[in-house]
Design a protein around this motif. Structure first.
Motif, PDB file in Angstrom:
ATOM      1  N   PHE A 259       0.826  -1.207   0.000  1.00 41.90           N
ATOM      2  CA  PHE A 259       0.000   0.000   0.000  1.00 41.90           C
ATOM      3  C   PHE A 259       0.861   1.257   0.000  1.00 41.90           C
ATOM      4  O   PHE A 259       0.608   2.202  -0.756  1.00 41.90           O
ATOM      5  N   ASN A 260       1.894   1.267   0.815  1.00 40.44           N
ATOM      6  CA  ASN A 260       2.749   2.452   0.937  1.00 40.44           C
ATOM      7  C   ASN A 260       3.669   2.655  -0.253  1.00 40.44           C
ATOM      8  O   ASN A 260       3.846   3.783  -0.736  1.00 40.44           O
ATOM      9  N   ASP A 261       4.259   1.565  -0.739  1.00 43.24           N
ATOM     10  CA  ASP A 261       5.355   1.687  -1.703  1.00 43.24           C
ATOM     11  C   ASP A 261       4.971   1.412  -3.159  1.00 43.24           C
ATOM     12  O   ASP A 261       5.700   1.849  -4.060  1.00 43.24           O
ATOM     13  N   ASP A 262       3.861   0.700  -3.385  1.00 47.96           N
ATOM     14  CA  ASP A 262       3.555   0.283  -4.759  1.00 47.96           C
ATOM     15  C   ASP A 262       2.142   0.626  -5.243  1.00 47.96           C
ATOM     16  O   ASP A 262       1.922   0.706  -6.446  1.00 47.96           O
ATOM     17  N   ARG A 263       1.201   0.797  -4.339  1.00 41.59           N
ATOM     18  CA  ARG A 263      -0.181   1.012  -4.762  1.00 41.59           C
ATOM     19  C   ARG A 263      -0.365   2.457  -5.234  1.00 41.59           C
ATOM     20  O   ARG A 263      -0.153   3.404  -4.476  1.00 41.59           O
ATOM     21  N   LEU A 264      -0.787   2.621  -6.483  1.00 47.60           N
ATOM     22  CA  LEU A 264      -1.006   3.946  -7.051  1.00 47.60           C
ATOM     23  C   LEU A 264      -2.370   4.478  -6.616  1.00 47.60           C
ATOM     24  O   LEU A 264      -3.360   3.738  -6.592  1.00 47.60           O
ATOM     25  N   HIS A 265      -2.427   5.761  -6.284  1.00 49.24           N
ATOM     26  CA  HIS A 265      -3.665   6.390  -5.824  1.00 49.24           C
ATOM     27  C   HIS A 265      -4.075   7.482  -6.807  1.00 49.24           C
ATOM     28  O   HIS A 265      -3.300   8.401  -7.087  1.00 49.24           O
ATOM     29  N   GLN A 266      -5.284   7.375  -7.301  1.00 48.92           N
ATOM     30  CA  GLN A 266      -5.783   8.390  -8.233  1.00 48.92           C
ATOM     31  C   GLN A 266      -5.785   9.769  -7.589  1.00 48.92           C
ATOM     32  O   GLN A 266      -5.434  10.774  -8.218  1.00 48.92           O
ATOM     33  N   SER A 267      -6.168   9.823  -6.280  1.00 51.16           N
ATOM     34  CA  SER A 267      -6.229  11.112  -5.577  1.00 51.16           C
ATOM     35  C   SER A 267      -4.842  11.724  -5.380  1.00 51.16           C
ATOM     36  O   SER A 267      -4.727  12.919  -5.104  1.00 51.16           O
ATOM     37  N   LEU A 268      -3.798  10.905  -5.532  1.00 52.35           N
ATOM     38  CA  LEU A 268      -2.420  11.393  -5.421  1.00 52.35           C
ATOM     39  C   LEU A 268      -1.779  11.552  -6.804  1.00 52.35           C
ATOM     40  O   LEU A 268      -0.553  11.568  -6.926  1.00 52.35           O
ATOM     41  N   THR A 272       2.460   6.879  -5.349  1.00 52.97           N
ATOM     42  CA  THR A 272       2.286   6.058  -4.164  1.00 52.97           C
ATOM     43  C   THR A 272       2.346   6.953  -2.916  1.00 52.97           C
ATOM     44  O   THR A 272       2.924   8.051  -2.948  1.00 52.97           O
ATOM     45  N   PRO A 273       1.772   6.498  -1.792  1.00 50.30           N
ATOM     46  CA  PRO A 273       1.888   7.282  -0.556  1.00 50.30           C
ATOM     47  C   PRO A 273       3.330   7.566  -0.156  1.00 50.30           C
ATOM     48  O   PRO A 273       3.641   8.667   0.312  1.00 50.30           O
ATOM     49  N   ALA A 274       4.228   6.599  -0.347  1.00 55.05           N
ATOM     50  CA  ALA A 274       5.631   6.821   0.025  1.00 55.05           C
ATOM     51  C   ALA A 274       6.261   7.920  -0.826  1.00 55.05           C
ATOM     52  O   ALA A 274       7.032   8.744  -0.322  1.00 55.05           O
ATOM     53  N   GLU A 275       5.949   7.935  -2.120  1.00 56.52           N
ATOM     54  CA  GLU A 275       6.494   8.975  -2.996  1.00 56.52           C
ATOM     55  C   GLU A 275       6.035  10.356  -2.560  1.00 56.52           C
ATOM     56  O   GLU A 275       6.806  11.320  -2.594  1.00 56.52           O
ATOM     57  N   VAL A 276       4.774  10.461  -2.124  1.00 57.02           N
ATOM     58  CA  VAL A 276       4.240  11.755  -1.708  1.00 57.02           C
ATOM     59  C   VAL A 276       4.780  12.143  -0.335  1.00 57.02           C
ATOM     60  O   VAL A 276       5.237  13.275  -0.129  1.00 57.02           O
ATOM     61  N   TYR A 277       4.761  11.204   0.609  1.00 56.44           N
ATOM     62  CA  TYR A 277       5.196  11.534   1.971  1.00 56.44           C
ATOM     63  C   TYR A 277       6.677  11.906   2.012  1.00 56.44           C
ATOM     64  O   TYR A 277       7.070  12.882   2.661  1.00 56.44           O
ATOM     65  N   PHE A 278       7.506  11.123   1.315  1.00 59.92           N
ATOM     66  CA  PHE A 278       8.945  11.380   1.321  1.00 59.92           C
ATOM     67  C   PHE A 278       9.371  12.283   0.165  1.00 59.92           C
ATOM     68  O   PHE A 278      10.561  12.520  -0.029  1.00 59.92           O
ATOM     69  N   GLN A 279       8.390  12.753  -0.620  1.00 59.18           N
ATOM     70  CA  GLN A 279       8.609  13.689  -1.730  1.00 59.18           C
ATOM     71  C   GLN A 279       9.660  13.175  -2.702  1.00 59.18           C
ATOM     72  O   GLN A 279      10.590  13.877  -3.101  1.00 59.18           O
TER      73      GLN A 279
END
Length: 282
Positions: A259-268, A272-279
């Motif tokens: 979920f954190n490292d590989d799942r792509l989110h349309q709203s993002l 992935t959440p990791a890409e956004v959180y760690f920029q």
């Protein structure tokens, strides 16, 4: 012998079955508990486990279902249960319908309820708002509870823990793990006793974090964790049919890694959440 200020469950966890120097009989004597309790295995009601799994699946789809509608749903699916039975199961699972109810029970006098701080607030950066929530995880021969801490802006799941009971300890463990990433400005939860406890709110206040709590029966106040539970259950838990607590924990650990490292989110914007959180650049 010392008079340890521990619950019976905590004392049982101190038993070391592999210790060859101190027998189990001597250990239980030192802890002040009966030997029979060490070997006790609770009776599993297979039909109740089935009903809980069905209730959990339906509640994930329709969190506005109270015990009346849930009873009707089960009866329509050829499970002739009465409402009191369903009420007991939902209470054990920690579930209630999301609509506000009259005559709400008063919170524990020692547990302060904090206001909801996020109405009309624009979430535009990491560590602005974190949220925590607990959900029920059905297993083939039992169940467990899962708590997770999420950064709202990035959807990154910072920490999670599981427990076979709705105690405060596993929520504190998850909070301690999450705080290794930093500190949010606001921390949002529901009004569950685990989150209103002095231990949990005290840890937040000690770290200078503002506390926000959902209105009673309003899961939409914590919508991102509700979506997380739906993703987890329909993409993993309901498909895998975990047999045991250890197997469930391992599977959930693996899913949150995905979920954190590989799942792509349309709203993002398909990051992935990791890409956004760690920029990180995608």
């Amino acid at each position: 012998k010392k008079n340890l200020d521990l619950s019976h469950k905590q004392k049982l966890l101190l038993i070391d079955r592999t210790n060859r120097e101190i027998s189990i009989s001597h250990q239980v004597d030192l802890l002040g508990i009966s030997r029979s309790s060490v070997y006790y295995e609770p009776v599993v009601n297979e039909y109740d486990l089935l009903l809980k799994r069905l209730i959990d699946e339906q509640y994930t789809l329709t969190p506005f279902y109270g015990s009346r509608k849930m009873t009707a749903h089960l009866r329509r699916n050829e499970h002739p249960v009465n409402r009191k039975h369903v009420q007991r199961l939902m209470r054990e699972m920690g579930l209630e319908a999301i609509y506000p109810k009259p005559h709400l029970s008063q919170p524990h006098p020692e547990h302060k309820i904090y206001p909801y701080l996020l109405r009309d607030v624009s979430i535009d950066r990491k560590d602005q708002v974190w949220a925590a929530d607990i959900t029920y995880i059905p297993l083939a021969r039992g169940f467990m509870y899962l708590v997770a801490v999420m950064d709202w802006w990035s959807r990154y799941v910072l920490a999670w823990q599981t427990s076979t009971s709705l105690d405060t300890a596993f929520c504190l463990e998850a909070l301690e793990m999450a705080l290794q990433f930093g500190k949010p400005e606001i921390f949002n939860t529901d009004q569950g006793s685990q989150f209103t406890s002095k231990a949990f709110t005290g840890m937040l206040k000690d770290n200078g974090i503002d506390i926000s709590m959902d209105g009673r029966g309003r899961c939409m106040d914590n919508i991102f964790t509700e979506r997380l539970w739906r993703s987890l259950k329909y993409e993993n838990v309901y498909l895998m049919h975990y047999e045991s607590v250890s197997e469930g924990r391992q599977g959930i650990n693996s899913y949150f890694g995905f979920f954190n490292d590989d799942r792509l989110h349309q709203s993002l914007k398909y990051q992935t959440p990791a890409e956004v959180y760690f920029q990180r650049a995608s």
